[in-house]
Scaffold this motif. Structure first.
Motif, mmCIF file in Angstrom:
data_model
loop_
_atom_site.group_PDB
_atom_site.id
_atom_site.type_symbol
_atom_site.label_atom_id
_atom_site.label_comp_id
_atom_site.label_asym_id
_atom_site.label_seq_id
_atom_site.Cartn_x
_atom_site.Cartn_y
_atom_site.Cartn_z
ATOM 1 N N LEU A 43 -62.418 95.182 0.743
ATOM 2 C CA LEU A 43 -63.214 94.142 0.089
ATOM 3 C C LEU A 43 -64.482 93.882 0.887
ATOM 4 O O LEU A 43 -64.440 93.707 2.106
ATOM 5 N N ILE A 44 -65.610 93.861 0.198
ATOM 6 C CA ILE A 44 -66.898 93.552 0.813
ATOM 7 C C ILE A 44 -67.463 92.336 0.096
ATOM 8 O O ILE A 44 -67.684 92.372 -1.119
ATOM 9 N N ASP A 45 -67.685 91.256 0.851
ATOM 10 C CA ASP A 45 -68.211 90.024 0.274
ATOM 11 C C ASP A 45 -69.720 89.969 0.492
ATOM 12 O O ASP A 45 -70.181 89.772 1.602
ATOM 13 N N ALA A 46 -70.476 90.145 -0.581
ATOM 14 C CA ALA A 46 -71.937 90.112 -0.508
ATOM 15 C C ALA A 46 -72.482 88.883 -1.231
ATOM 16 O O ALA A 46 -73.606 88.885 -1.722
ATOM 17 N N THR A 47 -71.692 87.803 -1.276
ATOM 18 C CA THR A 47 -72.095 86.601 -2.010
ATOM 19 C C THR A 47 -72.868 85.601 -1.163
ATOM 20 O O THR A 47 -73.461 84.683 -1.707
ATOM 21 N N TYR A 48 -72.834 85.763 0.146
ATOM 22 C CA TYR A 48 -73.482 84.823 1.062
ATOM 23 C C TYR A 48 -73.008 83.391 0.815
ATOM 24 O O TYR A 48 -73.789 82.445 0.817
ATOM 25 N N GLY A 49 -71.708 83.239 0.552
ATOM 26 C CA GLY A 49 -71.116 81.923 0.381
ATOM 27 C C GLY A 49 -71.273 81.322 -1.002
ATOM 28 O O GLY A 49 -70.816 80.220 -1.257
ATOM 29 N N ARG A 50 -71.902 82.025 -1.886
ATOM 30 C CA ARG A 50 -72.082 81.519 -3.244
ATOM 31 C C ARG A 50 -70.914 81.956 -4.126
ATOM 32 O O ARG A 50 -70.071 82.745 -3.723
ATOM 33 N N ALA A 54 -69.856 88.532 -10.136
ATOM 34 C CA ALA A 54 -69.592 89.915 -10.544
ATOM 35 C C ALA A 54 -68.820 90.623 -9.446
ATOM 36 O O ALA A 54 -68.982 90.322 -8.263
ATOM 37 N N ILE A 55 -67.977 91.542 -9.855
ATOM 38 C CA ILE A 55 -67.246 92.382 -8.917
ATOM 39 C C ILE A 55 -67.612 93.826 -9.221
ATOM 40 O O ILE A 55 -67.507 94.281 -10.363
ATOM 41 N N VAL A 56 -68.085 94.523 -8.189
ATOM 42 C CA VAL A 56 -68.497 95.913 -8.322
ATOM 43 C C VAL A 56 -67.399 96.779 -7.712
ATOM 44 O O VAL A 56 -67.010 96.577 -6.567
ATOM 45 N N VAL A 57 -66.905 97.728 -8.485
ATOM 46 C CA VAL A 57 -65.870 98.649 -8.016
ATOM 47 C C VAL A 57 -66.530 100.009 -7.833
ATOM 48 O O VAL A 57 -67.247 100.485 -8.722
ATOM 49 N N THR A 58 -66.284 100.633 -6.674
ATOM 50 C CA THR A 58 -66.896 101.926 -6.381
ATOM 51 C C THR A 58 -65.877 103.054 -6.496
ATOM 52 O O THR A 58 -64.666 102.802 -6.549
ATOM 53 N N ASP A 59 -66.371 104.279 -6.468
ATOM 54 C CA ASP A 59 -65.480 105.435 -6.575
ATOM 55 C C ASP A 59 -64.651 105.646 -5.317
ATOM 56 O O ASP A 59 -63.701 106.415 -5.315
ATOM 57 N N SER A 60 -64.980 104.940 -4.241
ATOM 58 C CA SER A 60 -64.179 105.009 -3.012
ATOM 59 C C SER A 60 -63.137 103.883 -2.962
ATOM 60 O O SER A 60 -62.526 103.647 -1.934
ATOM 61 N N ASN A 61 -62.964 103.188 -4.095
ATOM 62 C CA ASN A 61 -62.035 102.071 -4.244
ATOM 63 C C ASN A 61 -62.443 100.827 -3.460
ATOM 64 O O ASN A 61 -61.619 99.948 -3.257
ATOM 65 N N HIS A 62 -63.678 100.744 -3.019
ATOM 66 C CA HIS A 62 -64.160 99.517 -2.407
ATOM 67 C C HIS A 62 -64.474 98.522 -3.512
ATOM 68 O O HIS A 62 -64.902 98.910 -4.604
ATOM 69 N N VAL A 63 -64.231 97.254 -3.225
ATOM 70 C CA VAL A 63 -64.478 96.181 -4.172
ATOM 71 C C VAL A 63 -65.532 95.274 -3.537
ATOM 72 O O VAL A 63 -65.327 94.763 -2.444
ATOM 73 N N ILE A 64 -66.655 95.107 -4.229
ATOM 74 C CA ILE A 64 -67.780 94.356 -3.686
ATOM 75 C C ILE A 64 -68.003 93.112 -4.523
ATOM 76 O O ILE A 64 -68.161 93.198 -5.747
ATOM 77 N N LEU A 65 -68.003 91.956 -3.855
ATOM 78 C CA LEU A 65 -68.250 90.693 -4.534
ATOM 79 C C LEU A 65 -69.741 90.406 -4.531
ATOM 80 O O LEU A 65 -70.404 90.549 -3.502
ATOM 81 N N SER A 66 -70.271 89.998 -5.683
ATOM 82 C CA SER A 66 -71.691 89.713 -5.809
ATOM 83 C C SER A 66 -71.896 88.367 -6.488
ATOM 84 O O SER A 66 -71.094 87.956 -7.331
ATOM 85 N N ALA A 67 -72.981 87.695 -6.141
ATOM 86 C CA ALA A 67 -73.306 86.402 -6.725
ATOM 87 C C ALA A 67 -74.199 86.519 -7.954
ATOM 88 O O ALA A 67 -74.561 85.516 -8.549
#
Length: 105
Positions: A43-50, A54-67
């Protein structure tokens, strides 16, 4: 070779070719996906606390949180700058091309 970078907010970018899905975080299966990724260190949190919008799923199975909203991310993913098919203007859309020779390996 050029890679398209998808801006997911706050100066964070993801290689667009690696994105499998951009989804809303509200449903139970997506919440389980997020929790499983957190437990497994993917899990990668790219929301900066917000709030996660949206949740971005990559082909490497990483899950990225976005604001940013999933619709905004999808428009950016398509690389449509300026006017959209329905006539809306999206001047804030940003897709960047990165030349692989510029990347330090």
């Amino acid at each position: 070779m050029k890679a398209l970078l998808l801006n997911i907010g706050f100066g964070n970018v993801v290689v667009a070719d690696r994105v499998v899905a951009i989804v809303s975080p509200g449903s139970a299966p997506i919440k389980r996906l997020k929790e499983d990724a957190k437990e497994q260190g993917r899990l990668i949190d790219a929301t900066y606390g917000r709030k996660t919008r949206a949740i971005v799923v990559t082909d490497s199975n990483h899950v990225i949180l976005s604001a940013i909203n999933p619709e905004t991310a999808a428009i950016r993913m398509l690389g449509k700058k300026g006017s959209h098919e329905n006539g809306e203007s999206h001047d804030d859309i940003e897709v960047t091309e990165l030349d692989s020779t510029e990347v330090d390996e």
